[in-house]
Design a protein around this motif. Structure first.
Motif, short mmCIF file in Angstrom:
data_model
loop_
_atom_site.label_atom_id
_atom_site.label_comp_id
_atom_site.label_asym_id
_atom_site.label_seq_id
_atom_site.Cartn_x
_atom_site.Cartn_y
_atom_site.Cartn_z
N SER A 33 56.17 -23.38 19.00
CA SER A 33 55.51 -22.42 19.89
C SER A 33 54.48 -23.07 20.80
O SER A 33 54.32 -22.67 21.96
N ALA A 34 53.78 -24.09 20.30
CA ALA A 34 52.77 -24.75 21.15
C ALA A 34 53.44 -25.49 22.31
O ALA A 34 52.94 -25.48 23.44
N ALA A 35 54.58 -26.13 22.02
CA ALA A 35 55.30 -26.85 23.07
C ALA A 35 55.86 -25.87 24.11
O ALA A 35 55.80 -26.13 25.32
N LEU A 36 56.38 -24.76 23.64
CA LEU A 36 56.90 -23.75 24.57
C LEU A 36 55.78 -23.17 25.42
O LEU A 36 55.94 -22.96 26.63
N ALA A 37 54.64 -22.94 24.80
CA ALA A 37 53.49 -22.41 25.55
C ALA A 37 53.05 -23.39 26.64
O ALA A 37 52.65 -22.97 27.74
N LEU A 38 53.13 -24.68 26.35
CA LEU A 38 52.79 -25.68 27.36
C LEU A 38 53.71 -25.56 28.57
O LEU A 38 53.24 -25.54 29.73
N ILE A 39 55.00 -25.48 28.33
CA ILE A 39 55.96 -25.38 29.43
C ILE A 39 55.74 -24.10 30.22
O ILE A 39 55.76 -24.09 31.45
N ASP A 40 55.51 -23.00 29.50
CA ASP A 40 55.30 -21.72 30.17
C ASP A 40 54.01 -21.70 30.99
O ASP A 40 53.90 -20.93 31.95
N SER A 41 53.03 -22.53 30.61
CA SER A 41 51.74 -22.51 31.31
C SER A 41 51.73 -23.36 32.57
O SER A 41 50.75 -23.36 33.31
N TYR A 42 52.80 -24.13 32.82
CA TYR A 42 52.85 -24.98 34.02
C TYR A 42 52.59 -24.12 35.25
O TYR A 42 53.13 -23.01 35.38
N PRO A 43 51.75 -24.58 36.19
CA PRO A 43 51.12 -25.91 36.31
C PRO A 43 49.72 -26.01 35.70
O PRO A 43 49.01 -26.98 35.95
N ASP A 44 49.32 -25.01 34.94
CA ASP A 44 47.97 -25.01 34.36
C ASP A 44 47.95 -25.80 33.06
O ASP A 44 47.80 -25.25 31.96
N TRP A 45 48.12 -27.09 33.17
CA TRP A 45 48.16 -27.98 32.02
C TRP A 45 46.79 -28.58 31.76
O TRP A 45 45.95 -28.64 32.65
N PRO A 46 46.58 -29.09 30.55
CA PRO A 46 45.30 -29.74 30.25
C PRO A 46 45.13 -31.07 30.97
O PRO A 46 44.02 -31.59 31.07
N ALA A 47 46.22 -31.62 31.48
CA ALA A 47 46.19 -32.88 32.23
C ALA A 47 47.46 -32.96 33.06
O ALA A 47 48.42 -32.22 32.83
#
Length: 236
Positions: A33-47
């Protein structure tokens, strides 16, 4: 299994399945779920540069494909990355670098990717089996950069996810299976997505060769035959 070629039961065609790699095809579970959340949050990434870390078959490539479609990113294997190709690879403003492994890539090329991404504000998604921050490298500056790259880990699949994966893999091959067959296989198969993929492929080939539907009894026969083959190989 309608519509599949059964013209020669002795020589089944080993046609690759057509796995769905869209966002809606990804099976979400606590392990990913954390990995999927990262992809869904693009482009608002931590880096600008982030790395997905997980064992083979955990969904890294699927998520990379979802990101690539969403961001217009090119996808390149780390082993194929050359320094001269980096500007073109980053020309769309996003890039996927897959299978970053110790000793398996050109350090100068990857260092150039990280530098150019920073200069151009491009997003880079890397995938790896282990965190690149732990790699032993000949380029100290690259090692320093990789230690700063945020990583998102994908854990091994649990029973619920493996059951869903089995259902999806059979569906990708247009093979109807009932719940009893899925649970029978789940209790006896190798506990990994890669194991599920190998098992479904073996059952598919056997079903095509025998011109039989996939039932619990038939799946059990294939599973026993596979275990016997493995045991014989280990004895040789």
């Amino acid at each position: 299994m309608a519509g599949r070629d059964r013209s020669n039961p002795q020589l089944p065609l080993d046609l690759p399945a057509a796995p769905g790699l869209r966002r809606e095809d990804f099976l979400e579970a606590p392990s990913n779920s954390a990995a999927l959340a990262l992809i869904d949050s693009y482009p608002d990434w931590p880096a600008l540069v982030v790395c997905l870390v997980g064992a083979p078959g955990t969904g890294k490539s699927h998520l990379a494909a979802v990101f690539a479609e969403r961001a217009g990113a090119k996808i390149v294997k780390a082993a194929d990355l050359a320094r001269a190709d980096v500007p073109d690879a980053l020309s769309t403003g996003a890039l996927v670098v897959e299978d970053v492994a110790p000793g398996g890539f050109d350090e100068a090329a990857l260092f150039h990717v990280l530098n150019l991404a920073k200069e151009t504000r491009a997003h880079v998604l890397m995938t790896a089996r282990s965190a690149p921050s732990g790699f032993t490298l000949a380029t100290p500056d690259l090692a320093s950069r990789l230690r700063a790259v945020p990583k998102v880990e994908i854990a091994p699949a649990d029973d619920a996810l493996l059951a869903a994966v089995l259902v999806k893999l059979f569906a990708d091959r247009q093979i109807p299976v009932d719940e009893g067959t899925v649970h029978y296989l789940l209790a006896r198969m190798e506990r990994s997505v890669a194991g599920a993929e190998a098992l479904v492929k073996a059952i598919d080939r056997a079903a095509l060769a025998a011109r039989r539907p996939v039932t619990r009894a038939f799946a059990a026969d294939v599973l026993r035959a596979s275990e016997k083959t493995i045991a014989e190989d280990e004895d040789d």
